[in-house]
Design an enzyme around this catalytic site. Structure first.
Site, mmCIF file in Angstrom:
data_model
loop_
_atom_site.group_PDB
_atom_site.id
_atom_site.type_symbol
_atom_site.label_atom_id
_atom_site.label_comp_id
_atom_site.label_asym_id
_atom_site.label_seq_id
_atom_site.Cartn_x
_atom_site.Cartn_y
_atom_site.Cartn_z
ATOM 1 N N HIS A 311 0.853 -1.184 0.000
ATOM 2 C CA HIS A 311 0.000 0.000 0.000
ATOM 3 C C HIS A 311 0.885 1.229 0.000
ATOM 4 C CE1 HIS A 311 -3.152 2.809 1.201
ATOM 5 N NE2 HIS A 311 -3.991 1.894 0.761
ATOM 6 N N ASP A 369 -8.010 -5.476 0.406
ATOM 7 C CA ASP A 369 -8.499 -6.254 -0.731
ATOM 8 C C ASP A 369 -8.109 -7.711 -0.688
ATOM 9 O OD1 ASP A 369 -9.853 -4.222 -1.939
ATOM 10 O OD2 ASP A 369 -8.028 -3.420 -2.836
HETATM 11 N N1 ACO Z 1 3.962 -7.592 -4.836
HETATM 12 C C1 ACO Z 1 5.304 -7.609 -5.028
HETATM 13 N N2 ACO Z 1 6.114 -6.574 -4.864
HETATM 14 C C2 ACO Z 1 5.560 -5.420 -4.501
HETATM 15 C C3 ACO Z 1 4.156 -5.289 -4.289
HETATM 16 C C4 ACO Z 1 3.368 -6.436 -4.467
HETATM 17 N N3 ACO Z 1 2.036 -6.385 -4.270
HETATM 18 N N4 ACO Z 1 3.873 -4.022 -3.944
HETATM 19 C C5 ACO Z 1 5.038 -3.356 -3.923
HETATM 20 N N5 ACO Z 1 6.050 -4.197 -4.268
HETATM 21 C C6 ACO Z 1 7.489 -3.870 -4.303
HETATM 22 C C7 ACO Z 1 7.826 -2.999 -5.496
HETATM 23 O O1 ACO Z 1 8.170 -3.765 -6.615
HETATM 24 C C8 ACO Z 1 8.976 -2.202 -4.942
HETATM 25 O O2 ACO Z 1 10.120 -3.034 -4.948
HETATM 26 P P1 ACO Z 1 11.603 -2.410 -5.200
HETATM 27 O O3 ACO Z 1 11.814 -1.440 -4.067
HETATM 28 O O4 ACO Z 1 12.519 -3.575 -5.169
HETATM 29 O O5 ACO Z 1 11.546 -1.735 -6.534
HETATM 30 C C9 ACO Z 1 8.620 -1.980 -3.488
HETATM 31 O O6 ACO Z 1 7.776 -3.095 -3.141
HETATM 32 C C10 ACO Z 1 7.892 -0.664 -3.233
HETATM 33 O O7 ACO Z 1 6.721 -0.649 -4.024
HETATM 34 P P2 ACO Z 1 6.118 0.603 -4.792
HETATM 35 O O8 ACO Z 1 5.480 0.119 -6.059
HETATM 36 O O9 ACO Z 1 7.135 1.689 -4.877
HETATM 37 O O10 ACO Z 1 5.005 1.064 -3.779
HETATM 38 P P3 ACO Z 1 3.840 2.041 -4.126
HETATM 39 O O11 ACO Z 1 3.517 2.727 -2.849
HETATM 40 O O12 ACO Z 1 4.151 2.899 -5.290
HETATM 41 O O13 ACO Z 1 2.672 1.040 -4.595
HETATM 42 C C11 ACO Z 1 0.735 -0.315 -4.618
HETATM 43 C C12 ACO Z 1 1.591 0.693 -3.819
HETATM 44 C C13 ACO Z 1 0.381 0.268 -6.011
HETATM 45 C C14 ACO Z 1 -0.564 -0.555 -3.861
HETATM 46 C C15 ACO Z 1 1.541 -1.621 -4.777
HETATM 47 O O14 ACO Z 1 1.890 -2.130 -3.512
HETATM 48 C C16 ACO Z 1 0.746 -2.695 -5.554
HETATM 49 O O15 ACO Z 1 0.743 -2.657 -6.778
HETATM 50 N N6 ACO Z 1 0.109 -3.655 -4.834
HETATM 51 C C17 ACO Z 1 -0.701 -4.684 -5.479
HETATM 52 C C18 ACO Z 1 -2.036 -4.091 -5.903
HETATM 53 C C19 ACO Z 1 -2.955 -3.862 -4.739
HETATM 54 O O16 ACO Z 1 -3.152 -4.723 -3.878
HETATM 55 N N7 ACO Z 1 -3.554 -2.658 -4.707
HETATM 56 C C20 ACO Z 1 -4.546 -2.317 -3.679
HETATM 57 C C21 ACO Z 1 -4.156 -1.088 -2.965
HETATM 58 S S1 ACO Z 1 -5.299 -0.811 -1.670
HETATM 59 C C22 ACO Z 1 -6.618 -0.094 -2.406
HETATM 60 O O17 ACO Z 1 -6.599 0.511 -3.418
HETATM 61 C C23 ACO Z 1 -7.885 -0.247 -1.636
#
Ligand code: ACO
Length: 434
Positions: A311, A369
């Protein structure tokens, strides 16, 4: 906005004079540096894609402490609102008005919302224009936007009474529209709302009853749905809420703004995640396949993410995920599905991920979720409608934030700047010179 007592000094290594900027304190949470005069004073913009460090407004509605895993609606912890017997309409009143209603206020609010549950009869023709297999979010973007063409008497955004009426209309009519989208997709007749039922019971009734047989409301399932709605009601300045605010900043009517919010919510990184999380669980299929799946998630080239994990704000367990897991148990017990393989798979996956260095070091925890898809599936809601349920719940948050923005004297049309990296000015060459 309160006056600042402290100031920040920004100095430059390129010889430009340093400037002082006010710092404001919120009631809780990080201070903000007011950079509004930055461009005028220095000719420079700030660069912040994804608004990682930018507060775009001041707000007194919802507060999240991502490190603690805390979510407050108007100061009240989400756990108390979800567990202490208050229903979704109580949270709606709170979000819209700033305080919990007393018994009399609650009764009046429930009555007002209930009296607005029907949609204009002609709305059904909008539904009939869609293909039966249209995605419900596409149907909702269209039909919620279309509401503006039916309710001209509440479109003056500068009139507080109009804003109030639009807010009630949106909250009251969303369940009807979501249920109509579902009924249309399965070829059943639309079901008119029943105003003797609670908000959530009426929604279940419009979704699952048909004219041929009586429908019995199951209170455990109604409570589960109501909890889903409470947990999703608002979440501060997330992507769809910011979209609603940005759309509204131009003076667009509330129905158009909420339609814009729905469009943004549709994306898999936002509201589409519960649908994606459930599909992911179905694809993994069995506990034996978890290890291989986790390997894929860790491989950056695979493009595979653990949906329902991570998140932007929570760097701890999402408090809503805990409540949703509790609801998951209740619903599966009620339906005799204690051995639901997807629930078991989800719990095993969560356990492994919470111990794995990749997720631990990145502070990736389950978000709401991760479990809400399993609950919704058990309630009989089809996967394609999950995000529609989210939109129904979030409508009150969008509306509360939109109303707050309209009455904020500091509100301006939203207009971000850019770092231009394209070609400088050049002349159009003749066709034979290209
Ligand atoms: N699975 C695997 N790796 C992940 C995930 C994941 N779900 N989420 C983040 N990471 C990793 C990224 O690849 C990144 O790795 P790195 O540092 O080696 O490059 C690190 O964790 C940081 O992630 P970011 O993408 O920079 O985090 P950001 O805050 O931009 O993204 C997001 C948040 C979009 C929610 C992301 O975690 C994601 O895509 N999760 C899966 C989708 C999801 O569940 N969304 C629901 C959000 S809650 C809602 O809307 C109600």
């Amino acid at each position: 906005m309160t006056n600042s007592e402290t100031k920040a000094t920004l100095s430059f290594s390129d010889g430009s004079p340093s400037i002082e900027m006010p710092i404001y304190k919120g009631s809780i949470g990080p201070d903000v540096i007011d950079i509004r005069k930055l461009y005028g004073a220095t000719g420079k913009f700030t660069y912040d894609p994804g608004f990682m460090s930018t507060a775009a407004c001041n707000s007194s509605i919802t507060y999240i402490d991502g490190d603690k895993g805390e979510l407050l609606y108007r100061g009240y912890p989400i756990e108390q609102l979800a567990q202490n017997g208050g229903d979704f309409l109580e949270s709606c009143y709170l979000l819209l008005n700033g305080e919990l209603p007393n018994a009399e206020q609650k009764e009046k609010f429930v009555e007002t919302v209930t009296k607005h549950t029907m949609v204009h009869e002609q709305m059904q023709f909008f539904f009939r224009g869609f293909r039966r297999d249209a995605h419900p979010m596409s149907v909702l973007v269209g039909t919620v936007g279309a509401l503006a063409s039916f309710y001209h008497d509440s479109l003056d955004i500068n009139d507080a009474h109009h804003r109030e009426v639009s807010a009630i209309r949106l909250i009251a009519k969303m369940p009807t529209l979501v249920a109509m989208a579902y009924k249309y997709s399965i070829g059943q007749p639309f079901v008119y709302p029943r105003n003797d039922l609670s908000y959530s019971a009426n929604f279940m009734y419009m979704m699952f009853s048909n004219p041929c047989e009586p429908y019995k409301v199951n209170e455990v399932l109604v409570r589960a749905l109501d909890r889903i709605l409470v947990l999703h009601a608002d979440h501060e300045q997330n992507a769809s809420t910011s979209t609603v605010r940005l759309a509204g900043s131009s003076g667009a009517n509330p129905f158009a703004c909420i339609a814009a919010g729905i469009a943004c919510l549709w994306g898999p990184a936002h509201g589409g995640a519960n649908e994606a999380a459930l599909s992911m669980l179905e694809e993994i299929g069995s506990v034996d396949n978890i290890a291989h799946f986790i390997e894929q998630v860790k491989d950056k080239n695979s493009g595979v993410k653990l949906m329902g994990f991570g998140h932007r704000v929570y760097k701890n367990y999402d408090p809503r995920a805990k409540l949703m897991r509790e609801t998951c148990y209740e619903v599966l017990n009620e339906l005799g599905l204690q051995d639901d393989p997807l629930f078991k798979l989800a719990m095993a996956l969560e356990k492994i991920a919470l111990e794995d260095e990749y997720f631990v070091s990145r502070k990736l925890y389950p978000n709401v979720d991760f479990y809400s898809g399993i609950v919704q599936r058990a309630l009989g809601i089809p996967t394609a409608l999950f995000t529609g349920i989210f939109a129904l719940a979030r409508t009150v948050g969008w509306v509360a934030q939109w109303k707050e923005m309209i009455s904020d004297p500091e509100q301006k049309i939203g207009r971000p700047r850019q770092l231009f990296v394209g070609s400088p000015k050049r002349d159009v060459p003749a066709m034979d010179k290209r």
